[in-house]
Enzyme design. Sequence first.
Site, PDB file in Angstrom:
ATOM      1  N   ASN A 153      46.592 -35.167 -27.105  1.00 14.44           N
ATOM      2  CA  ASN A 153      47.833 -35.174 -27.865  1.00 14.44           C
ATOM      3  C   ASN A 153      48.291 -36.606 -28.022  1.00 14.44           C
ATOM      4  O   ASN A 153      48.115 -37.430 -27.115  1.00 14.44           O
ATOM      5  CB  ASN A 153      48.932 -34.396 -27.131  1.00 14.44           C
ATOM      6  CG  ASN A 153      48.769 -32.905 -27.224  1.00 14.44           C
ATOM      7  OD1 ASN A 153      48.085 -32.385 -28.103  1.00 14.44           O
ATOM      8  ND2 ASN A 153      49.402 -32.189 -26.315  1.00 14.44           N
ATOM      9  N   ARG A 164      44.003 -28.240 -27.901  1.00  9.81           N
ATOM     10  CA  ARG A 164      43.079 -29.065 -27.106  1.00  9.81           C
ATOM     11  C   ARG A 164      42.123 -28.215 -26.282  1.00  9.81           C
ATOM     12  O   ARG A 164      40.923 -28.489 -26.250  1.00  9.81           O
ATOM     13  CB  ARG A 164      43.852 -30.019 -26.188  1.00  9.81           C
ATOM     14  CG  ARG A 164      44.620 -31.088 -26.956  1.00  9.81           C
ATOM     15  CD  ARG A 164      45.507 -31.895 -26.039  1.00  9.81           C
ATOM     16  NE  ARG A 164      46.450 -30.989 -25.383  1.00  9.81           N
ATOM     17  CZ  ARG A 164      47.073 -31.255 -24.244  1.00  9.81           C
ATOM     18  NH1 ARG A 164      46.856 -32.390 -23.608  1.00  9.81           N
ATOM     19  NH2 ARG A 164      47.917 -30.393 -23.725  1.00  9.81           N
TER      20      ARG A 164
END
Length: 95
Positions: free
Chosen positions: A37, A19
């Site tokens: 996520n 990320r």
Amino acid sequence: MSVRTHVLVTGLVQGVFFRDTCRRAAREAGVAGWVRNLTNGQVEAVFEGEPEPVHRMSEWAARGSDAARVDRVRSWQEEPEGLSGFEVLPDGVPA
């Protein structure tokens, strides 16, 4: 002309800086959107902006961060929402 691509990434993609690396790459490319996520172990992202940089981010998602192992990417086009900036969202539940 702005485009929007939504991606779901499967593999070893959590706990490997996916990320954060995605956010940095998107900001460098001038792409808006978000990444998060999912509780099922996938990563979900939206890339929005000019076609070429969005395409490059979709290709990036298929590789991921250096520590990631991407097994599969599903992607689809959506109507752009006029997003600005790129952020990491809190974890979410798959749609």
